[in-house]
Design an enzyme around this catalytic site. Sequence first.
Site, PDB file in Angstrom:
ATOM      1  N   CYS A 109       0.845  -1.162  -0.127  1.00  0.00           N
ATOM      2  CA  CYS A 109       0.148   0.101   0.099  1.00  0.00           C
ATOM      3  C   CYS A 109       0.735   1.376  -0.019  1.00  0.00           C
ATOM      4  O   CYS A 109       0.208   2.463  -0.369  1.00  0.00           O
ATOM      5  CB  CYS A 109      -0.875   0.046   1.102  1.00  0.00           C
ATOM      6  SG  CYS A 109      -1.931  -1.523   1.260  1.00  0.00           S
ATOM      7  N   HIS A 135      -3.276   6.983   3.904  1.00  0.00           N
ATOM      8  CA  HIS A 135      -3.559   5.846   3.262  1.00  0.00           C
ATOM      9  C   HIS A 135      -5.199   5.269   3.952  1.00  0.00           C
ATOM     10  O   HIS A 135      -5.298   5.518   5.060  1.00  0.00           O
ATOM     11  CB  HIS A 135      -2.558   4.578   3.589  1.00  0.00           C
ATOM     12  CG  HIS A 135      -3.105   3.344   3.048  1.00  0.00           C
ATOM     13  ND1 HIS A 135      -3.426   3.125   1.800  1.00  0.00           N
ATOM     14  CD2 HIS A 135      -3.155   2.009   3.773  1.00  0.00           C
ATOM     15  CE1 HIS A 135      -3.751   1.606   1.662  1.00  0.00           C
ATOM     16  NE2 HIS A 135      -3.715   1.137   2.830  1.00  0.00           N
ATOM     17  N   ASN A 182     -10.148  -0.047   0.402  1.00  0.00           N
ATOM     18  CA  ASN A 182      -8.782   0.080   0.479  1.00  0.00           C
ATOM     19  C   ASN A 182      -8.161  -0.231  -0.995  1.00  0.00           C
ATOM     20  O   ASN A 182      -8.427  -1.403  -1.385  1.00  0.00           O
ATOM     21  CB  ASN A 182      -8.182  -0.983   1.469  1.00  0.00           C
ATOM     22  CG  ASN A 182      -6.827  -0.927   1.595  1.00  0.00           C
ATOM     23  OD1 ASN A 182      -5.801  -0.208   0.807  1.00  0.00           O
ATOM     24  ND2 ASN A 182      -6.079  -1.573   2.471  1.00  0.00           N
TER      25      ASN A 182
HETATM   26  N1  ACO Z   1     -18.743  -9.731   7.960  1.00  0.00           N
HETATM   27  C1  ACO Z   1     -19.152 -10.214   9.098  1.00  0.00           C
HETATM   28  N2  ACO Z   1     -18.283 -10.730  10.274  1.00  0.00           N
HETATM   29  C2  ACO Z   1     -16.963 -10.472   9.953  1.00  0.00           C
HETATM   30  C3  ACO Z   1     -16.451 -10.208   8.767  1.00  0.00           C
HETATM   31  C4  ACO Z   1     -17.596  -9.735   7.856  1.00  0.00           C
HETATM   32  N3  ACO Z   1     -17.002  -9.156   6.557  1.00  0.00           N
HETATM   33  N4  ACO Z   1     -15.277 -10.254   8.708  1.00  0.00           N
HETATM   34  C5  ACO Z   1     -14.882 -10.886   9.936  1.00  0.00           C
HETATM   35  N5  ACO Z   1     -15.937 -11.095  10.571  1.00  0.00           N
HETATM   36  C6  ACO Z   1     -16.273 -11.434  12.053  1.00  0.00           C
HETATM   37  C7  ACO Z   1     -14.939 -12.667  12.297  1.00  0.00           C
HETATM   38  O1  ACO Z   1     -15.257 -13.963  11.938  1.00  0.00           O
HETATM   39  C8  ACO Z   1     -14.954 -12.494  13.769  1.00  0.00           C
HETATM   40  O2  ACO Z   1     -15.960 -13.227  14.297  1.00  0.00           O
HETATM   41  P1  ACO Z   1     -15.453 -14.069  15.687  1.00  0.00           P
HETATM   42  O3  ACO Z   1     -15.297 -13.040  16.698  1.00  0.00           O
HETATM   43  O4  ACO Z   1     -16.742 -14.772  16.137  1.00  0.00           O
HETATM   44  O5  ACO Z   1     -14.422 -14.855  15.579  1.00  0.00           O
HETATM   45  C9  ACO Z   1     -15.188 -11.034  13.890  1.00  0.00           C
HETATM   46  O6  ACO Z   1     -16.045 -10.596  12.818  1.00  0.00           O
HETATM   47  C10 ACO Z   1     -14.077 -10.136  13.836  1.00  0.00           C
HETATM   48  O7  ACO Z   1     -14.233  -9.302  14.518  1.00  0.00           O
HETATM   49  P2  ACO Z   1     -12.833  -8.354  15.024  1.00  0.00           P
HETATM   50  O8  ACO Z   1     -11.671  -8.954  14.662  1.00  0.00           O
HETATM   51  O9  ACO Z   1     -13.298  -7.830  16.291  1.00  0.00           O
HETATM   52  O10 ACO Z   1     -13.129  -7.200  13.780  1.00  0.00           O
HETATM   53  P3  ACO Z   1     -12.198  -5.779  13.957  1.00  0.00           P
HETATM   54  O11 ACO Z   1     -13.089  -4.871  14.787  1.00  0.00           O
HETATM   55  O12 ACO Z   1     -11.001  -5.829  14.303  1.00  0.00           O
HETATM   56  O13 ACO Z   1     -12.372  -5.543  12.488  1.00  0.00           O
HETATM   57  C11 ACO Z   1     -10.724  -5.553  10.242  1.00  0.00           C
HETATM   58  C12 ACO Z   1     -11.744  -6.204  11.722  1.00  0.00           C
HETATM   59  C13 ACO Z   1     -11.968  -4.550   9.754  1.00  0.00           C
HETATM   60  C14 ACO Z   1     -10.328  -6.454   9.614  1.00  0.00           C
HETATM   61  C15 ACO Z   1      -9.919  -4.495  11.256  1.00  0.00           C
HETATM   62  O14 ACO Z   1      -9.100  -5.309  12.134  1.00  0.00           O
HETATM   63  C16 ACO Z   1      -8.948  -3.859  10.250  1.00  0.00           C
HETATM   64  O15 ACO Z   1      -9.406  -2.997   9.653  1.00  0.00           O
HETATM   65  N6  ACO Z   1      -7.582  -4.310  10.166  1.00  0.00           N
HETATM   66  C17 ACO Z   1      -6.545  -3.761   9.226  1.00  0.00           C
HETATM   67  C18 ACO Z   1      -7.038  -4.297   8.122  1.00  0.00           C
HETATM   68  C19 ACO Z   1      -6.108  -3.640   6.918  1.00  0.00           C
HETATM   69  O16 ACO Z   1      -5.395  -2.664   6.983  1.00  0.00           O
HETATM   70  N7  ACO Z   1      -5.627  -4.242   5.987  1.00  0.00           N
HETATM   71  C20 ACO Z   1      -4.753  -3.860   5.104  1.00  0.00           C
HETATM   72  C21 ACO Z   1      -3.503  -3.611   5.392  1.00  0.00           C
HETATM   73  S1  ACO Z   1      -2.129  -3.692   4.454  1.00  0.00           S
HETATM   74  C22 ACO Z   1      -2.664  -2.883   2.973  1.00  0.00           C
HETATM   75  O17 ACO Z   1      -3.356  -2.142   2.910  1.00  0.00           O
HETATM   76  C23 ACO Z   1      -2.459  -3.989   1.684  1.00  0.00           C
END
Ligand code: ACO
Length: 378
Positions: free
Chosen positions: A112, A250, A280
């Site tokens: 990214c 970003h 993203n």
């Molecule tokens: N829909 C519904 N439920 C979902 C989804 C979805 N799309 N995706 C995950 N879940 C569930 C999971 O299964 C999990 O359930 P569980 O608790 O029963 O196991 C729960 O939701 C996950 O909850 P959290 O991990 O608490 O969610 P969080 O608030 O951390 O959000 C997210 C997750 C959006 C991925 C966040 O951690 C995030 O944004 N991280 C950074 C992502 C990022 O930046 N990625 C790119 C980086 S590098 C680049 O840009 C190339």
Amino acid sequence: MMMNAAITGWGKCMPPAVLTNADLSTFLETDDEWIVSRTGMHERRVSHVPAIEMATVAAARALACAGLAAGDVDLIVYGSCSNDEQVPNSASGVQVRLGAAHAASMDINTACTSFLYGVSSAAAMIRTGAVRNAVVIGVELISPYMDWSNRGVAVLFGDGCAAVVLQATDEPFGLLGEKLGCYAESRQALRVRGMGCTYANRGLTLGDTQWDFDGQEIFKRAVHGMGEAAAEVMKKCGVQASDVDLVVPHQANLRIIEAVVKRIHVPLDKVMLTVQRYGNMSAATVPVALVEALETGRVTPGSLLLMPAFGAGLTLCAHLIRWGQRVTPLGTTDIDLPPCTETALDMVNRIRQVKASAVERSGAALMAPTLAETLGSR
Ligand code: ACO
């Protein structure tokens, strides 16, 4: 006298097909409420053309904006982690399409942050006098290699592209400074298995991918990394947070952006946001947001811009740019993408079907554990 490198042209190329949260919930166990509350995203784009085509359109628009001909370009930098092919490089594909016969062409992949690492590389070459006019592109075509069965990542990403022209100037504006870094100890937090030489000629079905993705680890490291990098570049350049006119960050998650600007004491109304509409777009995110900031009058003559970013690796950076006087394009071009005849959901369903029938043919899960073991956890 030290040459400066200033952005004198800008242009974006967004594929027109929109994939909504409702579209995603037709094939994933997810819903609009989860996606919006966890990420801020409502929709993203899916491209109907290869990345090089988006990049060519964005680059041509940036050149027209700068009033430069393709023959004036000395360097093309193609920032991306989703190259159409590994060999030859992608920048040369843009070069030949633009007819930029005198340019050098190189690809940069820091995920990214690729666009901003590209800006640093081009600016350094401008300062040494190696080049005078550079095109720097941030482009990403993630939809073909997304694992559309993984709701944890499939909702987060989109395709898109933008480019800038960087030119040598002895005026006191342009890239003031940057902080570049990498939290390599967390590199396993985001890995796409199935792309690259580790997977080539091993009997795997072409195009299958599996994403290893630790969202919470990335979230924490991103907030820390972007905050630290932003603070460091401001200190290095002798500016305060209150001097910053616009943050163009970003955009991996609205909550990450909110946490970063809170950490560096910049109010959210000084932040350019596109994450709601585009998700993203990895390397394309910052340049698209910059182009839209210019298009909507949020960059004014003399504006001080702060651009913090992070990506897989986990690479991180923050750039400070003092804008010049001109905030409007010198020219435009008619170049455009061919029309798109499919919906985004149709395109995604086609990718999913191809993968499903490939899995059926190979009779096995494609990412053999032995291969994952071969690569190890680092
Ligand atoms: N829909 C519904 N439920 C979902 C989804 C979805 N799309 N995706 C995950 N879940 C569930 C999971 O299964 C999990 O359930 P569980 O608790 O029963 O196991 C729960 O939701 C996950 O909850 P959290 O991990 O608490 O969610 P969080 O608030 O951390 O959000 C997210 C997750 C959006 C991925 C966040 O951690 C995030 O944004 N991280 C950074 C992502 C990022 O930046 N990625 C790119 C980086 S590098 C680049 O840009 C190339």
